[in-house]
Design an enzyme around this catalytic site. Structure first.
Site, mmCIF file in Angstrom:
data_model
loop_
_atom_site.group_PDB
_atom_site.id
_atom_site.type_symbol
_atom_site.label_atom_id
_atom_site.label_comp_id
_atom_site.label_asym_id
_atom_site.label_seq_id
_atom_site.Cartn_x
_atom_site.Cartn_y
_atom_site.Cartn_z
ATOM 1 N N THR A 1 51.981 14.993 12.020
ATOM 2 C CA THR A 1 50.740 15.717 11.751
ATOM 3 C C THR A 1 50.190 15.337 10.385
ATOM 4 O O THR A 1 50.927 14.867 9.514
ATOM 5 C CB THR A 1 50.933 17.238 11.778
ATOM 6 O OG1 THR A 1 51.538 17.669 10.549
ATOM 7 C CG2 THR A 1 51.760 17.686 12.961
ATOM 8 N N ASP A 2 48.906 15.559 10.201
ATOM 9 C CA ASP A 2 48.337 15.442 8.864
ATOM 10 C C ASP A 2 48.861 16.600 8.019
ATOM 11 O O ASP A 2 49.508 17.520 8.505
ATOM 12 C CB ASP A 2 46.811 15.423 8.924
ATOM 13 C CG ASP A 2 46.206 14.519 7.859
ATOM 14 O OD1 ASP A 2 46.796 14.418 6.763
ATOM 15 O OD2 ASP A 2 45.151 13.917 8.120
#
Length: 638
Positions: free
Chosen positions: A340-341
């Protein structure tokens, strides 16, 4: 010239075993005063390089507690400095020793400038020593955002520092030379490995279809075909034909394409959380990811945004099961790691600025529920978070099964084995100082800076300025007088005194408040009326040559009309600019995007559709040359 990665040998090879598995054979570099344990009858399988990687992963996974497994699912920032430093105030954080020793974390993003390669290599070696002292001795994987160009913004990239300095990705796209892209990636890989970095949080393969977006400089422009062609060379340059001990793994981002953000606002921020497809053109934005997967991309990062006005649920991509599992994994066939970011679970600070968790569309969920939702969507690892206790709680409460955790942990551990980190995580710190920023690498970067310049206009063939007297007087803006004076020319204080003006400007933007937000060039692409009037006085007073740093497609029809010559650049120093102006080097770049004619045209175009701006001043692919000034499709030359 071939520079070997410190700590690894060119003859290191993968030996096929009768089982069909691959075992790693390397001759390790070990820092003075430290020793790697030798194999003996009691050596566990996961520490024995004679076993195949899958067997080693199985053995290690079976030995791990749920707490140790949970630690693998987190990938957060690592600040250079004392390992027990916890920061203070808005910069408070868990110490490195705590994250490794107590939270069992082994994936970190180096989030500070590198000013001394040897010291950075020594620092990362110390981290590896700390990791090897834990119960299982799982080595650390160190990653980085881009750090080979001119952008300085914690959270998106760093200036080159001691590394060789190249144009931004958008500049490599302007050059359109796959060989240069491959060479850049190979050089960057050597420099990363030299200091102990084994993961690149790039390439960014978003299409720049919304020209106001603040993150265009790290893209490859507006065209999906060009982006796809160049990113293949980029990935293979970092990873090789197959990921292995000589590789730096890449993280391809931001799935499913971060370019079509509503009104050009970035989804780091709540006001920019929406991603929109008025042209129903999602498929175009998927093309670079399909190319990346075919090229061997091992890790993909979704963006923060949430899709609106589509068939998909309007929640941020990493929370979105139809995006991650159904589209990325099932439809596109990606079976690697999904990272994920940063900062989807926990509120925090970036560059001293408060940033709420980017849980767009699921803001009302608790932190525990957010973690569960991300895992259920199909992601493997949480970027920018250090909350393993949430995973432990999810398993203990029966919300997420340990078998589901094992799926992600297996992917993450296998990657470490493939990179050779379990067999030797150390680098030769003294050699790092010789490899990083060596003369050959620096020369290649400087050549790329010069070649990527794009000559937009050249009235009366004013450039190159070759036949001018040493007594020539210049008025300059945007760079230091010493650069001109090194050519033995004179710098004067006003345009009226000068024979030529040389101006270097950043592409226009609207300043934003805040520590992190202030570094994001966003908003209008046009200079305001006051600045236009100020510049017009210069253009009317003296023949003027302008260099616009195109981190975004600038709206500058008035400059094209009034200046004698205009260049676009994409990450270059002032020496590069002057070499191009004075004909030591020639511009070879072609525009990687359309240049809009007005802000009205920008606002009218659809965010997801490339080349949708009305009557652009110059189109994608425009670029003059010194040898043939009208070698373009521009109407200016017709």
């Amino acid at each position: 010239m071939k520079v070997l990665a410190p700590g690894y040998l060119a003859e290191a090879s993968l030996t096929a075993l009768a089982s069909g598995c691959q075992a790693l054979s390397t001759r390790p570099y070990v820092p003075r005063g430290y020793s790697l344990s030798r194999r003996n009858d009691s050596t566990p399988i996961y520490k024995d390089a004679s076993y195949c990687i899958d067997e080693r992963v199985d053995d290690l996974l079976a030995r791990m507690t749920i707490e140790e497994k949970a630690g693998q699912l987190f990938h957060t920032r690592l600040m250079d400095g004392p390992l027990d430093d916890e920061g203070s105030g808005n910069n408070a954080h868990n110490s490195t020793s705590n994250m490794i020793g107590e939270k069992h974390m082994t994936h970190f993003n180096l989030a500070s400038d590198i000013t001394n390669a040897t010291e950075t290599a020594e620092f990362i070696n110390r981290i590896q020593e700390l990791a090897l002292q834990t119960r299982l001795g799982i080595p650390v994987t160190v990653s980085t955002d881009p750090r080979h160009s001119f952008t300085e913004n914690v959270g998106t990239g760093f200036k080159a520092g001691v590394f060789s300095q190249w144009p931004e990705s958008i500049g490599l796209a302007a050059l359109r030379d796959p060989y240069v892209v491959r060479k850049f990636a190979e050089v960057a890989k050597e420099e990363y490995i030299a200091v102990g970095i084994r993961a690149a949080l790039h390439p960014q393969v978003d299409l720049s279809t919304e020209p106001r977006w603040a993150r265009i400089s790290n893209t490859w422009g507006e065209n999906s075909t060009l982006t796809s062609e160049l990113l293949v060379e980029y990935i293979k340059g970092f990873q090789g034909d197959k990921l292995g001990p000589q590789s730096v793994k890449t993280v391809t981002k931001h799935f499913p394409g971060g370019g079509p953000v509503e009104n050009g606002e970035d989804s780091h921020f709540a006001y920019g959380k929406n991603q929109t497809y008025p042209g129903n053109n999602l498929e175009e934005h998927l093309k670079p990811f399909k190319a990346a997967i075919a090229a061997g991309a091992t890790e993909i990062m979704p963006y923060y945004s949430r899709p609106i006005g589509t068939e998909y649920e309007p929640v941020a991509f990493s929370f979105n099961k139809r995006i991650v599992t159904e589209l990325l994994r099932n439809e596109l066939g990606f079976d690697g790691i999904v990272l994920t970011d940063w900062g989807l679970i926990t509120d925090g600070y970036i560059a001293g600025q408060y940033m709420p968790a980017r849980a767009w569309g699921v803001e009302n969920l608790t932190e525990l529920q957010r973690a569960a939702r991300i895992l259920d969507a199909g992601c493997d690892q949480f970027g920018g978070e250090e909350r393993p206790e949430l995973i432990v709680q999810l398993v203990q409460e029966g919300i997420i099964s340990e078998d589901r955790i094992d799926v992600s942990v297996r992917r993450l551990l296998k990657e470490k084995f493939v990179l050779g980190l379990f067999d030797n995580p150390f680098v030769d710190a003294e050699a790092a100082g010789r490899v990083v920023g060596n003369d050959y690498f620096v020369r290649l970067g400087r050549e790329a800076q010069r070649r990527s310049y794009t000559l937009l206009s050249n009235n009366e063939d004013i450039v190159p300025l070759k036949k001018i007297e040493k007594s020539t007087k210049f008025y300059i803006e945007g760079f230091n007088a010493s650069f001109i004076e090194s050519w033995n020319y004179t710098v004067v204080d006003s345009p009226e005194e000068a024979e030529y003006a040389l101006l270097r400007y950043n592409a226009p933007y609207e300043p934003r408040p805040g520590g992190f937000e202030a570094n994001m060039h966003a908003g209008s692409l046009a200079f305001n009326d006051t600045e236009k009037a100020r510049q017009a006085k210069i253009y009317s007073a003296v023949p003027t040559i302008v260099d616009i740093v195109m981190d975004r497609p600038a709206v500058i029809p008035e400059i094209i009309e009034q200046a004698k010559a205009v260049f676009a650049s994409y990450g270059s120093d002032s020496n590069a600019f002057l070499d191009v102006v004075f004909g030591v080097s020639a511009p070879e770049g072609k525009l990687p995007f359309d240049l809009p004619s007005s802000m009205e045209a920008v606002e009218a175009q659809m965010e997801d559709v490339p080349f949708d701006t009305r009557n652009p001043v110059f189109k994608f692919g425009h670029g003059l040359s010194y040898a043939n000034p009208c070698a373009s499709s521009s109407s200016k030359c017709s």
